[in-house]
Design a protein around this motif. Structure first.
Motif, PDB file in Angstrom:
ATOM      1  N   ASP A  99     -16.025 -30.373   9.960  1.00  0.00           N
ATOM      2  CA  ASP A  99     -14.704 -30.841  10.382  1.00  0.00           C
ATOM      3  C   ASP A  99     -13.800 -29.644  10.625  1.00  0.00           C
ATOM      4  N   PHE A 100     -13.919 -28.659   9.721  1.00  0.00           N
ATOM      5  CA  PHE A 100     -13.209 -27.384   9.897  1.00  0.00           C
ATOM      6  C   PHE A 100     -14.184 -26.234   9.699  1.00  0.00           C
ATOM      7  N   LEU A 101     -14.002 -25.207  10.527  1.00  0.00           N
ATOM      8  CA  LEU A 101     -14.867 -24.038  10.441  1.00  0.00           C
ATOM      9  C   LEU A 101     -14.005 -22.802  10.197  1.00  0.00           C
ATOM     10  N   ILE A 102     -14.465 -21.928   9.300  1.00  0.00           N
ATOM     11  CA  ILE A 102     -13.774 -20.651   9.089  1.00  0.00           C
ATOM     12  C   ILE A 102     -14.753 -19.538   9.470  1.00  0.00           C
ATOM     13  N   ILE A 103     -14.377 -18.737  10.452  1.00  0.00           N
ATOM     14  CA  ILE A 103     -15.238 -17.628  10.869  1.00  0.00           C
ATOM     15  C   ILE A 103     -14.766 -16.358  10.176  1.00  0.00           C
ATOM     16  N   ALA A 104     -15.665 -15.762   9.401  1.00  0.00           N
ATOM     17  CA  ALA A 104     -15.341 -14.532   8.669  1.00  0.00           C
ATOM     18  C   ALA A 104     -16.544 -13.597   8.739  1.00  0.00           C
ATOM     19  N   THR A 105     -17.029 -13.404   9.965  1.00  0.00           N
ATOM     20  CA  THR A 105     -18.264 -12.631  10.141  1.00  0.00           C
ATOM     21  C   THR A 105     -18.014 -11.139  10.340  1.00  0.00           C
ATOM     22  N   GLY A 106     -16.743 -10.705  10.220  1.00  0.00           N
ATOM     23  CA  GLY A 106     -16.446  -9.287  10.124  1.00  0.00           C
ATOM     24  C   GLY A 106     -16.678  -8.466  11.377  1.00  0.00           C
ATOM     25  N   THR A 107     -16.784  -7.168  11.155  1.00  0.00           N
ATOM     26  CA  THR A 107     -17.057  -6.221  12.235  1.00  0.00           C
ATOM     27  C   THR A 107     -18.210  -5.331  11.798  1.00  0.00           C
ATOM     28  N   GLN A 108     -18.999  -4.902  12.769  1.00  0.00           N
ATOM     29  CA  GLN A 108     -20.126  -4.022  12.452  1.00  0.00           C
ATOM     30  C   GLN A 108     -20.044  -2.733  13.260  1.00  0.00           C
ATOM     31  N   PHE A 275      -0.424 -15.681  14.509  1.00  0.00           N
ATOM     32  CA  PHE A 275       0.450 -16.277  13.500  1.00  0.00           C
ATOM     33  C   PHE A 275      -0.252 -17.373  12.697  1.00  0.00           C
ATOM     34  N   THR A 276      -0.917 -18.327  13.411  1.00  0.00           N
ATOM     35  CA  THR A 276      -1.528 -19.449  12.681  1.00  0.00           C
ATOM     36  C   THR A 276      -2.922 -19.129  12.166  1.00  0.00           C
ATOM     37  N   LEU A 277      -3.584 -18.126  12.758  1.00  0.00           N
ATOM     38  CA  LEU A 277      -4.957 -17.724  12.425  1.00  0.00           C
ATOM     39  C   LEU A 277      -5.998 -18.737  12.894  1.00  0.00           C
ATOM     40  N   GLN A 278      -5.598 -19.591  13.839  1.00  0.00           N
ATOM     41  CA  GLN A 278      -6.553 -20.514  14.478  1.00  0.00           C
ATOM     42  C   GLN A 278      -7.224 -19.819  15.648  1.00  0.00           C
ATOM     43  N   SER A 279      -8.451 -20.250  15.937  1.00  0.00           N
ATOM     44  CA  SER A 279      -9.109 -19.813  17.158  1.00  0.00           C
ATOM     45  C   SER A 279      -8.266 -20.282  18.336  1.00  0.00           C
ATOM     46  N   LYS A 280      -8.203 -19.472  19.403  1.00  0.00           N
ATOM     47  CA  LYS A 280      -7.433 -19.889  20.577  1.00  0.00           C
ATOM     48  C   LYS A 280      -8.169 -20.956  21.367  1.00  0.00           C
ATOM     49  N   ASP A 281      -9.465 -21.135  21.063  1.00  0.00           N
ATOM     50  CA  ASP A 281     -10.262 -22.094  21.820  1.00  0.00           C
ATOM     51  C   ASP A 281     -10.369 -23.461  21.154  1.00  0.00           C
ATOM     52  N   PHE A 282     -10.428 -23.489  19.836  1.00  0.00           N
ATOM     53  CA  PHE A 282     -10.608 -24.763  19.127  1.00  0.00           C
ATOM     54  C   PHE A 282      -9.672 -24.865  17.930  1.00  0.00           C
ATOM     55  N   GLU A 283      -8.945 -25.990  17.853  1.00  0.00           N
ATOM     56  CA  GLU A 283      -7.935 -26.157  16.801  1.00  0.00           C
ATOM     57  C   GLU A 283      -8.516 -26.201  15.397  1.00  0.00           C
ATOM     58  N   ASN A 284      -9.769 -26.669  15.265  1.00  0.00           N
ATOM     59  CA  ASN A 284     -10.339 -26.807  13.916  1.00  0.00           C
ATOM     60  C   ASN A 284     -11.193 -25.598  13.527  1.00  0.00           C
ATOM     61  N   ILE A 285     -11.051 -24.503  14.273  1.00  0.00           N
ATOM     62  CA  ILE A 285     -11.713 -23.258  13.871  1.00  0.00           C
ATOM     63  C   ILE A 285     -10.643 -22.245  13.479  1.00  0.00           C
ATOM     64  N   PHE A 286     -10.767 -21.706  12.266  1.00  0.00           N
ATOM     65  CA  PHE A 286      -9.862 -20.665  11.787  1.00  0.00           C
ATOM     66  C   PHE A 286     -10.641 -19.356  11.670  1.00  0.00           C
ATOM     67  N   VAL A 287      -9.922 -18.252  11.716  1.00  0.00           N
ATOM     68  CA  VAL A 287     -10.594 -16.949  11.678  1.00  0.00           C
ATOM     69  C   VAL A 287      -9.915 -16.066  10.631  1.00  0.00           C
ATOM     70  N   LEU A 288     -10.717 -15.427   9.784  1.00  0.00           N
ATOM     71  CA  LEU A 288     -10.145 -14.588   8.739  1.00  0.00           C
ATOM     72  C   LEU A 288     -10.820 -13.219   8.705  1.00  0.00           C
ATOM     73  N   GLY A 289     -10.001 -12.197   8.502  1.00  0.00           N
ATOM     74  CA  GLY A 289     -10.527 -10.848   8.280  1.00  0.00           C
ATOM     75  C   GLY A 289     -10.856 -10.124   9.576  1.00  0.00           C
ATOM     76  N   ASP A 290     -11.792  -9.179   9.480  1.00  0.00           N
ATOM     77  CA  ASP A 290     -12.100  -8.279  10.593  1.00  0.00           C
ATOM     78  C   ASP A 290     -12.596  -8.998  11.842  1.00  0.00           C
ATOM     79  N   ALA A 291     -13.130 -10.205  11.692  1.00  0.00           N
ATOM     80  CA  ALA A 291     -13.690 -10.935  12.828  1.00  0.00           C
ATOM     81  C   ALA A 291     -12.621 -11.307  13.857  1.00  0.00           C
ATOM     82  N   ALA A 292     -11.360 -11.384  13.431  1.00  0.00           N
ATOM     83  CA  ALA A 292     -10.282 -11.841  14.321  1.00  0.00           C
ATOM     84  C   ALA A 292      -9.790 -10.703  15.211  1.00  0.00           C
TER      85      ALA A 292
END
Lengths: 412, 103
Positions: A99-108, A275-292
């Motif tokens: 229902d909600f996804l949080i992407i926190a896959t960082g940077t490499q 500001f909101t930390l939501q993905s610009k493509d999908f409202e139910n995807i949030f992004v945290l940390g280096d991945a954003a």
């Protein structure tokens, strides 16, 4: 049962897992975390390994140690996210609905993006300190190195932990002084930026510190390739810098999964509302940390502050309320400067790092943009805070958004 | 602060020569700003400037690598068109603010 899936169990993902575990009604919400690897690295500690201050075992622990009991953890590579259908495809063949996804896959780090970098001198005379392998290999090199040209080069912006390369040259200066061979080591700091830092007040303070320590800075150098035969780095405008030991900050990119999912920019960082930390493509995807791809530092402190905002917004979204919390880009970074001292900077999207005291106005105990012993202790204590408080999502006595209290505004 | 008069339109430049109001930008302004730095803009220059404005207006961060992947110029050509600091120089001619890496 509704589902929340977190992709990535590094600093950001693990923090979110613990926060949400404490907040969610488990009868109603199922929480799952996915990561490829089982080992958690204390990445701020990598910097200390080349100088023998930390050892490998000081910076690694099993990820499981930081998961709350009963966590639904899956160890698998992530193939892709299908935002239109709220699905995550894993490489092990599993499909997760959310229902909600949080992407926190960082940077490499991607040394292979620079021709000649990951070639025959790799881990012989060329090292990174953004992986435990690179940091350990560099420690072995430094142990019996007799001196020469030590060059630190930043390949590309953005990169993880913007102050780490500065800390590296400061610590190297102190290390070779202590070894008694500082007069045989020339240290050069090479950056694609126009100065030691991007913002004027901090650049001035840090440039003075570099000069005081006799570290040469070469700005506006954009690395094209490495010449292994002649041991030189070469820029796109054909300037050359010779090295005996090259410490490199390789090109940073987000996880390939982001590209496969069509959610990223050209560096595979997820297109994110700053500001909101939501993905610009999908409202139910949030992004945290280096991945954003938000315009602030790629650093654990940012993930921590943003995590509080993300939690607030996610809870609002889960209950169908409007999201009101806004992230301000807050970052807070200790800068090790050698000889048991350190500096501290605190800034956000709009306010550059300024001098002052932190966190208490006029009191401190930490000094902003000042080189003090207490700041160094802050950094050393931080490892304990990281393992025991930060990852576990506990409250720290620092506000998520930056405050001007304690900062000297007249310098802007 | 400096003022340029381009075909009767007055535009302000900041101390480093960057256009203060990006919305005023047009090709003549670009040519006038570039002339201040002794560079005569070609069609290729202009193509790069328009690309930068497009990317910037989409809210994305500008990087040299991104320009290199644009299909308009590769990084070496970008350096040849805008010597020394290509992103800084090109942003200035494109009427955009001075690029600041997100650190």
């Amino acid at each position: 049962m509704k589902k929340i899936v977190i992709l990535g169990a590094g600093t950001a993902g693990t923090m979110m897992l613990n926060k949400l575990h404490n907040l969610l009604d488990k009868e109603e919400w199922e929480l799952t975390i996915v990561d490829e690897y089982k080992t958690h690295y204390y990445q701020p500690g990598f910097l200390f390994i080349p100088f023998g201050i930390y050892k490998k075992q000081d910076v690694i622990k099993p990820k499981y140690d930081f998961f709350p009991p009963g966590t639904n953890a899956i160890f698998s590579k992530i193939d892709r996210v299908e935002g239109e259908n709220n699905k995550v495809y894993l490489e092990n063949g599993k499909v997760l609905n959310y229902d909600f996804l949080i992407i926190a896959t960082g940077t490499q780090t991607r040394p292979e993006e620079t021709p000649g970098l990951k070639d025959k001198l790799w881990y012989k005379d060329i090292f990174d300190f953004y992986t435990v392998e690179g940091a350990v290999a560099l420690h072995k090199k430094f142990k019996d190195w007799e001196g020469g040209e030590l060059v630190l080069c930043i390949s590309e912006v953005p990169y993880k932990c913007p102050v780490a390369p500065l800390e590296f040259v400061f610590l190297a200066e102190a290390y070779f002084t202590k070894k008694g061979i500082r007069d045989k080591v020339n240290i050069t700091y090479v950056t694609p930026m126009s100065g030691a830092f991007t913002k004027p007040v901090a650049t001035k303070m840090l440039s003075e510190l570099l000069e005081e320590k006799n570290i040469k800075i070469i700005p506006d150098f954009y690395l094209e390739k490495v010449d292994n035969e002649n041991k030189k780095i070469i820029s796109y405008d054909e300037r050359e810098i010779p090295f005996d030991v090259l410490t490199i900050v390789p090109v940073n990119m987000g996880n390939d999964m982001v590209e496969r999912s069509g959610l990223g920019d050209d560096m595979n960082f997820v297109r994110t509302d700053k500001f909101t930390l939501q993905s610009k493509d999908f409202e139910n995807i949030f992004v945290l940390g280096d991945a954003a791809n938000i315009p602030t530092s790629k650093a654990g402190s940012v993930a921590h502050f943003a995590g509080e905002i993300l939690t607030e917004n996610l809870l609002s979204a889960m209950e169908g309320r409007p999201m009101t919390a806004k992230f301000d880009g807050h970052a807070n970074c200790y800068i090790e400067t050698g000889y048991g001292k350190g500096a501290l900077i605190d800034f956000n999207y709009d306010t550059e790092p300024l001098p002052g005291t932190f966190p208490l106005p006029g009191i401190g105990p930490f000094g902003l943009l000042k080189n003090t012993k207490i700041n160094h202790y802050g950094k050393i204590m931080f490892r304990w805070i990281y393992w025991h408080m930060l990852l576990k999502g506990r409250e720290l006595p620092i506000e998520a958004n930056m405050t001007m209290a304690g900062k000297k505004k007249e310098l802007i | 602060m400096k003022e340029l008069n381009i075909n009767g339109l007055k535009v302000q430049l900041d101390d480093e020569g960057y256009l203060t109001d990006s919305s005023q930008w047009n090709e003549d302004i670009a040519k006038a700003i570039a002339a201040e730095d002794g560079i005569e803009l070609t069609d290729k220059h202009m193509e790069v400037l328009k690309y930068l404005r497009d990317v910037f207006n989409k809210g994305e961060t500008l990087t040299i690598r991104k320009v290199g992947k644009s299909g308009i110029v590769n990084i070496k050509e970008f350096y040849k068109l805008f010597p020394k600091g290509p992103l800084k120089l090109a942003s200035k001619f494109a009427g955009l603010q001075k690029p600041s890496s997100c650190v």
